[in-house]
Design a protein around this motif. Structure first.
Motif, PDB file in Angstrom:
ATOM      1  N   ARG A 145     -10.495   7.520   8.222  1.00 48.74           N
ATOM      2  CA  ARG A 145     -10.040   7.878   6.868  1.00 48.74           C
ATOM      3  C   ARG A 145      -9.907   9.388   6.731  1.00 48.74           C
ATOM      4  N   ARG A 146     -10.872  10.098   7.290  1.00 46.60           N
ATOM      5  CA  ARG A 146     -10.876  11.563   7.181  1.00 46.60           C
ATOM      6  C   ARG A 146      -9.629  12.149   7.837  1.00 46.60           C
ATOM      7  N   LEU A 147      -9.137  11.477   8.899  1.00 44.35           N
ATOM      8  CA  LEU A 147      -8.015  12.039   9.647  1.00 44.35           C
ATOM      9  C   LEU A 147      -6.687  11.356   9.322  1.00 44.35           C
ATOM     10  N   ALA A 148      -6.705  10.541   8.256  1.00 44.24           N
ATOM     11  CA  ALA A 148      -5.513   9.732   7.972  1.00 44.24           C
ATOM     12  C   ALA A 148      -4.249  10.571   7.794  1.00 44.24           C
ATOM     13  N   ASP A 149      -4.375  11.763   7.238  1.00 44.50           N
ATOM     14  CA  ASP A 149      -3.181  12.575   7.000  1.00 44.50           C
ATOM     15  C   ASP A 149      -2.999  13.687   8.029  1.00 44.50           C
ATOM     16  N   ALA A 150      -3.863  13.702   9.035  1.00 46.64           N
ATOM     17  CA  ALA A 150      -3.793  14.791  10.023  1.00 46.64           C
ATOM     18  C   ALA A 150      -2.585  14.609  10.942  1.00 46.64           C
ATOM     19  N   SER A 151      -2.162  15.684  11.569  1.00 48.60           N
ATOM     20  CA  SER A 151      -1.099  15.552  12.575  1.00 48.60           C
ATOM     21  C   SER A 151      -1.658  14.718  13.729  1.00 48.60           C
ATOM     22  N   TRP A 152      -0.770  14.170  14.518  1.00 46.49           N
ATOM     23  CA  TRP A 152      -1.252  13.318  15.600  1.00 46.49           C
ATOM     24  C   TRP A 152      -2.211  14.053  16.517  1.00 46.49           C
ATOM     25  N   GLN A 153      -1.813  15.269  16.874  1.00 42.73           N
ATOM     26  CA  GLN A 153      -2.623  16.052  17.812  1.00 42.73           C
ATOM     27  C   GLN A 153      -4.038  16.261  17.256  1.00 42.73           C
ATOM     28  N   THR A 205      -8.990  -0.491  -0.745  1.00 41.03           N
ATOM     29  CA  THR A 205      -8.266   0.772  -0.676  1.00 41.03           C
ATOM     30  C   THR A 205      -9.096   1.803   0.052  1.00 41.03           C
ATOM     31  N   SER A 206      -8.418   2.718   0.719  1.00 38.28           N
ATOM     32  CA  SER A 206      -9.118   3.724   1.508  1.00 38.28           C
ATOM     33  C   SER A 206      -9.753   4.755   0.589  1.00 38.28           C
ATOM     34  N   ALA A 207     -10.606   5.602   1.176  1.00 41.16           N
ATOM     35  CA  ALA A 207     -11.300   6.628   0.403  1.00 41.16           C
ATOM     36  C   ALA A 207     -10.305   7.537  -0.318  1.00 41.16           C
ATOM     37  N   ARG A 208      -9.089   7.670   0.266  1.00 42.20           N
ATOM     38  CA  ARG A 208      -8.107   8.555  -0.341  1.00 42.20           C
ATOM     39  C   ARG A 208      -7.330   7.877  -1.455  1.00 42.20           C
ATOM     40  N   GLY A 209      -7.626   6.588  -1.696  1.00 41.87           N
ATOM     41  CA  GLY A 209      -7.077   5.926  -2.868  1.00 41.87           C
ATOM     42  C   GLY A 209      -5.749   5.245  -2.668  1.00 41.87           C
ATOM     43  N   ALA A 227      -5.714   3.456  23.069  1.00 38.81           N
ATOM     44  CA  ALA A 227      -6.825   2.626  22.579  1.00 38.81           C
ATOM     45  C   ALA A 227      -7.545   3.312  21.416  1.00 38.81           C
ATOM     46  N   THR A 228      -7.724   4.628  21.509  1.00 35.04           N
ATOM     47  CA  THR A 228      -8.441   5.349  20.455  1.00 35.04           C
ATOM     48  C   THR A 228      -7.658   5.294  19.142  1.00 35.04           C
ATOM     49  N   LEU A 229      -6.368   5.591  19.236  1.00 40.50           N
ATOM     50  CA  LEU A 229      -5.557   5.604  18.019  1.00 40.50           C
ATOM     51  C   LEU A 229      -5.411   4.206  17.422  1.00 40.50           C
ATOM     52  N   ALA A 230      -5.214   3.214  18.269  1.00 37.48           N
ATOM     53  CA  ALA A 230      -5.058   1.847  17.756  1.00 37.48           C
ATOM     54  C   ALA A 230      -6.357   1.372  17.109  1.00 37.48           C
ATOM     55  N   LEU A 231      -7.487   1.643  17.761  1.00 38.00           N
ATOM     56  CA  LEU A 231      -8.773   1.181  17.218  1.00 38.00           C
ATOM     57  C   LEU A 231      -9.026   1.813  15.842  1.00 38.00           C
ATOM     58  N   ALA A 232      -8.782   3.125  15.734  1.00 35.45           N
ATOM     59  CA  ALA A 232      -9.006   3.804  14.454  1.00 35.45           C
ATOM     60  C   ALA A 232      -8.100   3.202  13.377  1.00 35.45           C
ATOM     61  N   SER A 233      -6.818   2.992  13.707  1.00 33.74           N
ATOM     62  CA  SER A 233      -5.871   2.452  12.719  1.00 33.74           C
ATOM     63  C   SER A 233      -6.255   1.035  12.287  1.00 33.74           C
ATOM     64  N   ILE A 234      -6.621   0.217  13.258  1.00 33.19           N
ATOM     65  CA  ILE A 234      -6.979  -1.177  12.952  1.00 33.19           C
ATOM     66  C   ILE A 234      -8.229  -1.217  12.074  1.00 33.19           C
ATOM     67  N   MET A 235      -9.247  -0.461  12.462  1.00 36.26           N
ATOM     68  CA  MET A 235     -10.520  -0.516  11.734  1.00 36.26           C
ATOM     69  C   MET A 235     -10.366  -0.030  10.300  1.00 36.26           C
TER      70      MET A 235
END
Ligand code: HEM
Length: 483
Positions: free
Chosen positions: A310-318, A468-472, A423-431
């Protein structure tokens, strides 16, 4: 044999003991060994394998040395390539199917291919595949969003489909004629070719026919036909715009051996496309499947992953991929507990010595990531799920040669960077989007099948959308989708 309970035992800080077979007290006899290798190779290991640096044994046709001493692992996989060659068993199992693929060739042919393909697998090039991973992740999330709340899904099948989607997008950025035909062919490929033939295991010569190979011909031909068409089309588009090498197929067609300037033959390109699909789909989907299962049993680590995502939801991919430290630790721990490839094998091509033991020419030398990762001499509480081992300030320093999900040395996996970020990106997105709980009656048991470690009978889970996510936002942007 005795088994750990399939109901995990909880302990503080989200640590618990996932299900896995108890080692055999004594080595199995030849017939039991062959039977168990076929049904679940994971159940063949004895206590000695997890307690000793080297265990010698074997069959009437083949001597086997299982090596778990880090210094000797380095000798075998890194330093003495001229003595320890890709094993005869791997050659038998893989070359028949993958022909001149990077994973199945050896000697000069391998060196030339690895040199030629090296730029394509450089970390920077792999990082460039983020949009492809993002697109595939978005497609998965969207498909799951459209399923009725509470649907039971089979995670391994879903992850196989996802990992194939990532690979197809990375290999064929311009698409492939009939992706469904490729999907069907890969599924059939694994179910037909994915079982170890006992004749290969016990070392019977090549002229003895293997029943497991009889059904492979038509499947390989279906692959060949699709690939042939895709290559011809891409050659035409490369003739018009020679810089269109933004995917693996384009990169392979344009690749040159830095020493000789030679390009890859059409057969080599085809065999390597097949090799990347084969090498990347089963393995990455297995890692993701186990990571999802392990998180479903550890509320603490699940929360950490969701919070980080959630904290990184809007961050650039890198920024996201660098910031997903806890999620990556979970993936690395899943690869430790349930390494998709449980054995890396070599053949000693001359008499030699390992850790003071005479190793006869022809001995099958096994470095098992599964054994190494659960070895009593190498890990603290080796059977406990504890991703904190992989956090940047972990108290336990991980010895380089005791953690080898991707192998090590000149033949180390070329896809490691790609699959770790996938795997890292998919796991974060799924969770972040979904709550996944084990379906009623689901017993989880690891089994070596279709070349990798899978949950026996699949992993059935109940899919629910998260609030809904922490960011609403009611439908938060996927981490990798907006780059
Ligand atoms: C979690 C995912 C993966 C795991 C656990 C894994 C594991 C491994 C291991 C253990 C080896 C070394 C075998 C040895 O030393 O004999 C290997 C080699 C290889 N892997 Fe992977 N792999 C993964 C993903 C991928 C992906 C995504 C690709 C392709 C895109 C790939 C392609 C290959 C190839 C071509 C080799 C042979 C390298 C050579 O012999 O030069 N793998 N893999």
């Amino acid at each position: 044999m005795g088994k750990h309970s399939s109901a995990p035992m909880q302990s503080p800080a989200g640590r618990f003991q996932p299900p896995m077979p108890l080692p055999q007290a004594q080595p199995l006899g030849v017939f039991a060994l062959v039977r168990t290798l076929r049904s679940n190779a994971l159940e063949c290991w004895t206590k000695a394998h997890f307690e000793q640096a080297i265990v010698l044994g074997g069959f009437p046709f083949a001597q086997v040395a299982v090596v778990s001493d880090p210094r000797s692992v380095r000798q075998i996989l890194v330093e003495d390539q001229s003595t320890f060659r890709k094993s005869t068993i791997e050659r038998r199992v893989l070359s028949a199917r993958l022909r001149n693929g990077l994973v199945s060739v050896d000697g000069d042919q391998w060196q030339r291919l690895r040199r030629t393909l090296a730029p394509m697998f450089a970390r920077k090039t792999m990082a460039g595949f983020a949009p492809q991973i993002g697109g595939a992740t978005e497609a998965l999330i969207e498909r799951w969003q459209n399923l009725p709340e509470g649907t039971v899904i089979e995670i391994k099948t879903e992850m196989l489909r996802y990992a194939l989607e990532v690979l197809l997008r990375c290999i064929f950025a311009e698409g492939i004629g009939d992706p469904e035909a490729v999907r069907t062919a890969t599924t059939r490929f694994y179910s037909t070719c994915g079982t170890l033939d006992p004749f290969d295991v016990i070392g019977l010569p090549d002229f003895v026919p293997r029943l497991t190979r009889l059904r492979e011909g038509p499947i390989m031909r279906a692959f060949d036909d699709e690939l042939k068409k895709a290559i011809a089309e891409r050659r035409r588009s490369l003739a018009v715009s020679p810089n269109a090498t933004h995917d693996m197929l384009g990169a392979m067609l344009a690749a040159r051996d830095p020493d000789t300037g030679a390009s890859m033959t059409e057969a080599e390109v085809k065999d390597n496309v097949l090799t990347f699909i084969f090498g990347g789909q089963e393995t990455t989907s297995s890692a993701l499947t186990w990571a999802i299962y392990l998180l479903s049993q550890s509320p603490e680590w699940r929360e950490r992953v969701i919070e980080e995502s959630r904290r990184l939801a809007d961050a650039s991919w890198q920024t996201a991929v660098e910031g997903l430290v806890q999620t990556r630790a979970v993936v690395e721990e899943a690869l430790r507990i349930y390494p998709p490839i449980i054995a890396i094998t070599r053949t000693a091509i001359r008499d030699t010595e390992i850790a003071g033991n005479l190793i006869k020419r022809g001995t099958l030398v096994v470095v098992s990531p599964y054994v190494l990762h659960h070895h009593r001499l190498l890990w603290r509480d080796p059977d406990l799920f504890d991703p904190a081992r992989f956090s940047p300030n972990a108290s336990e320093k991980i010895e380089r040669y005791s953690y080898l999900p991707f192998g090590v040395g000149p033949r180390m996996c070329v896809g490691a960077a790609l699959s770790l970020q996938e795997a890292t990106l998919a796991l974060a997105s799924i969770m972040r989007r979904f709550q996944l709980d084990l379906a009623p009656g689901q017993n989880v048991w690891p089994v070596q099948s279709n070349f990798t470690l899978r949950p026996r009978g699949g992993l059935h889970m109940i899919l629910r959308r998260r609030g809904t996510s922490a960011r609403g936002s009611s439908r938060p942007t996927d981490i990798v989708a907006n780059k």
